[in-house]
Design an enzyme around this catalytic site. Sequence first.
Site, PDB file in Angstrom:
ATOM      1  N   SER A   5     -62.431  45.957 -75.049  1.00  0.00           N
ATOM      2  CA  SER A   5     -62.487  44.523 -75.355  1.00  0.00           C
ATOM      3  C   SER A   5     -61.144  43.849 -75.182  1.00  0.00           C
ATOM      4  CB  SER A   5     -62.913  44.229 -76.800  1.00  0.00           C
ATOM      5  OG  SER A   5     -63.366  45.302 -77.495  1.00  0.00           O
ATOM      6  N   HIS A  58     -68.595  45.100 -70.523  1.00  0.00           N
ATOM      7  CA  HIS A  58     -68.284  44.821 -71.925  1.00  0.00           C
ATOM      8  C   HIS A  58     -69.531  44.384 -72.699  1.00  0.00           C
ATOM      9  CE1 HIS A  58     -66.154  42.249 -75.143  1.00  0.00           C
ATOM     10  NE2 HIS A  58     -65.999  43.505 -75.468  1.00  0.00           N
ATOM     11  N   GLU A 111     -70.566  41.269 -70.485  1.00  0.00           N
ATOM     12  CA  GLU A 111     -69.575  40.715 -69.560  1.00  0.00           C
ATOM     13  C   GLU A 111     -69.226  41.786 -68.526  1.00  0.00           C
ATOM     14  OE1 GLU A 111     -67.242  37.623 -72.580  1.00  0.00           O
ATOM     15  OE2 GLU A 111     -66.473  39.647 -72.388  1.00  0.00           O
ATOM     16  N   ASN A 139     -64.227  36.486 -76.289  1.00  0.00           N
ATOM     17  CA  ASN A 139     -63.111  36.711 -77.206  1.00  0.00           C
ATOM     18  C   ASN A 139     -61.928  35.784 -76.934  1.00  0.00           C
ATOM     19  OD1 ASN A 139     -64.275  38.546 -78.931  1.00  0.00           O
ATOM     20  ND2 ASN A 139     -63.689  40.305 -77.673  1.00  0.00           N
TER      21      ASN A 139
HETATM   22  P1  NAI Z   1     -65.630  53.828 -82.708  1.00  0.00           P
HETATM   23  O1  NAI Z   1     -64.371  54.162 -83.411  1.00  0.00           O
HETATM   24  O2  NAI Z   1     -66.849  53.480 -83.508  1.00  0.00           O
HETATM   25  O3  NAI Z   1     -66.038  55.028 -81.723  1.00  0.00           O
HETATM   26  C1  NAI Z   1     -65.151  55.644 -80.837  1.00  0.00           C
HETATM   27  C2  NAI Z   1     -65.636  57.061 -80.609  1.00  0.00           C
HETATM   28  O4  NAI Z   1     -64.898  57.622 -79.519  1.00  0.00           O
HETATM   29  C3  NAI Z   1     -65.441  57.988 -81.820  1.00  0.00           C
HETATM   30  O5  NAI Z   1     -66.640  58.617 -82.136  1.00  0.00           O
HETATM   31  C4  NAI Z   1     -64.378  58.989 -81.338  1.00  0.00           C
HETATM   32  O6  NAI Z   1     -64.569  60.283 -81.869  1.00  0.00           O
HETATM   33  C5  NAI Z   1     -64.593  58.976 -79.844  1.00  0.00           C
HETATM   34  N1  NAI Z   1     -63.406  59.360 -79.062  1.00  0.00           N
HETATM   35  C6  NAI Z   1     -62.140  58.929 -79.236  1.00  0.00           C
HETATM   36  N2  NAI Z   1     -61.342  59.479 -78.303  1.00  0.00           N
HETATM   37  C7  NAI Z   1     -62.129  60.245 -77.515  1.00  0.00           C
HETATM   38  C8  NAI Z   1     -61.880  61.056 -76.380  1.00  0.00           C
HETATM   39  N3  NAI Z   1     -60.659  61.179 -75.862  1.00  0.00           N
HETATM   40  N4  NAI Z   1     -62.930  61.709 -75.821  1.00  0.00           N
HETATM   41  C9  NAI Z   1     -64.173  61.605 -76.352  1.00  0.00           C
HETATM   42  N5  NAI Z   1     -64.455  60.846 -77.424  1.00  0.00           N
HETATM   43  C10 NAI Z   1     -63.448  60.175 -78.005  1.00  0.00           C
HETATM   44  O7  NAI Z   1     -65.243  52.631 -81.713  1.00  0.00           O
HETATM   45  P2  NAI Z   1     -66.190  51.475 -81.132  1.00  0.00           P
HETATM   46  O8  NAI Z   1     -66.197  50.331 -82.067  1.00  0.00           O
HETATM   47  O9  NAI Z   1     -67.476  52.065 -80.694  1.00  0.00           O
HETATM   48  O10 NAI Z   1     -65.333  51.001 -79.860  1.00  0.00           O
HETATM   49  C11 NAI Z   1     -65.258  51.764 -78.688  1.00  0.00           C
HETATM   50  C12 NAI Z   1     -64.737  50.907 -77.557  1.00  0.00           C
HETATM   51  O11 NAI Z   1     -65.569  49.754 -77.390  1.00  0.00           O
HETATM   52  C13 NAI Z   1     -63.327  50.359 -77.750  1.00  0.00           C
HETATM   53  O12 NAI Z   1     -62.711  50.296 -76.491  1.00  0.00           O
HETATM   54  C14 NAI Z   1     -63.579  48.968 -78.302  1.00  0.00           C
HETATM   55  O13 NAI Z   1     -62.520  48.098 -78.064  1.00  0.00           O
HETATM   56  C15 NAI Z   1     -64.809  48.572 -77.511  1.00  0.00           C
HETATM   57  N6  NAI Z   1     -65.663  47.534 -78.094  1.00  0.00           N
HETATM   58  C16 NAI Z   1     -65.906  47.508 -79.447  1.00  0.00           C
HETATM   59  C17 NAI Z   1     -66.746  46.527 -79.974  1.00  0.00           C
HETATM   60  C18 NAI Z   1     -67.060  46.491 -81.428  1.00  0.00           C
HETATM   61  O14 NAI Z   1     -67.523  45.451 -81.929  1.00  0.00           O
HETATM   62  N7  NAI Z   1     -66.866  47.562 -82.177  1.00  0.00           N
HETATM   63  C19 NAI Z   1     -67.375  45.502 -79.115  1.00  0.00           C
HETATM   64  C20 NAI Z   1     -67.124  45.688 -77.713  1.00  0.00           C
HETATM   65  C21 NAI Z   1     -66.268  46.643 -77.244  1.00  0.00           C
END
Ligand code: NAI
Length: 393
Positions: free
Chosen positions: A116, A137, A149, A187
């Site tokens: 994001s 996105h 997006e 955003n």
């Molecule tokens: P989250 O913290 O809920 O999940 C991330 C997951 O990735 C965790 O389960 C973690 O164990 C895993 N992980 C981390 N490093 C890893 C690696 N090297 N290899 C494999 N797995 C790995 O995070 P979330 O909220 O799902 O966000 C994920 C991405 O999506 C980020 O880039 C965030 O900016 C983006 N995003 C988040 C939104 C939101 O509202 N939470 C909306 C749109 C995009």
Amino acid sequence: MTIGIIGSGAMGAGIAQVVATAGHAVRLLDQNAAALEKATAGIAASLRKLAEKGKLTTEAAGAAIARLHPTASMADFADCELVVEAIVEDLAVKQQVFRQLENIVNSECILATNTSSLSVTSIAAACLRPERFVGIHFFNPAPLMQLVEVIPAVQTRPGLADDIKALVASWGKRPVLAQDTPGFIVNRVARPFYGEAIRILEEGIADIATIDWALTELGGFRMGPFALMDFIGHDVNYRVTESVFTAFFYDPRYRPSFTQKRLFEAGYYGRKAGRGFYDYAPGAAQPTPNRDAALGQRILHRVLAMLINEAAEALHLRVASAPDLELAMTTGVNYPKGLLAWADELGPAQVLATLDDLYHDYHDDRYRASVLLRRLARENRYFLTHEPIPAVR
Ligand code: NAI
């Protein structure tokens, strides 16, 4: 098409559910076994619930669950034609994951990030074949939110973003095309909804309940800015604000506030912490708005003018097309109207006058009007039709 998802947190799990429901075989990977297990069980539970509610047949839910393959090994991604990454928001970690992935997938496999706040181009730069890299996105929760997006990087080959848009549309989503600029569309354009509301509060013009009332009751927004920031969480919302501000080379239009920074520092994250702008303790007294219509209209028009100005500037700088800007704000953050349509309704000259008054008062670049808004106002034209505004008889 077999699709790989890396990261099974809030976003990865949601995206996996979307694509499995759409009929793709899915490989879901996470470095954390507990997170992967939780995501797999969660997806199955939510698909079953959808079947119970009659939104999906039991067979379709069962088939989607069967298409989902959790894995602890990236080697299982060898047959993927598309991989979407949704891991921690850290450039170096994301780059490392894509470097590793390129050793496994074939040269045609499309690589996508759900970032994001990072530049898609900067992640693509780590790849051997960045021309097959793109931003996809999603919004949270991915199964419910219609908007996606699609962001081509500088290196992305021509045509790929359009192919991805068609693919995303086949999943029942509404894709829009956004330039790889900070915050993409939603955003970026939504920032003043929070920032300007906080400025009005900080200056003592009105309290949180009155500002929320003006935006919801008079403006038709689903939630007021303070209730919404508390809902999103100040840990998330403050960080986005700060990262957009930094990424825009400290443009004062996106300047964060000390008010929100202090809430963030105090751990008053909002609803989930029991405390934010509002107090969520059981029985806590809630502030009542001052329902002064003239004050409410002033608040609404100040915030709205700032939002419209962002949309105008995004259009002017070709961040997105007018229809995509309208679709993004009505489906990504559920605004009651597209901001350009709203500008046309109020009249570009009226919106410009509100901004110019603010600029005159504050002498702050934050209130500088977009040249596109100024031009349309001067030429008496509308945003969406570019037709001249008929003279009042
Ligand atoms: P989250 O913290 O809920 O999940 C991330 C997951 O990735 C965790 O389960 C973690 O164990 C895993 N992980 C981390 N490093 C890893 C690696 N090297 N290899 C494999 N797995 C790995 O995070 P979330 O909220 O799902 O966000 C994920 C991405 O999506 C980020 O880039 C965030 O900016 C983006 N995003 C988040 C939104 C939101 O509202 N939470 C909306 C749109 C995009």
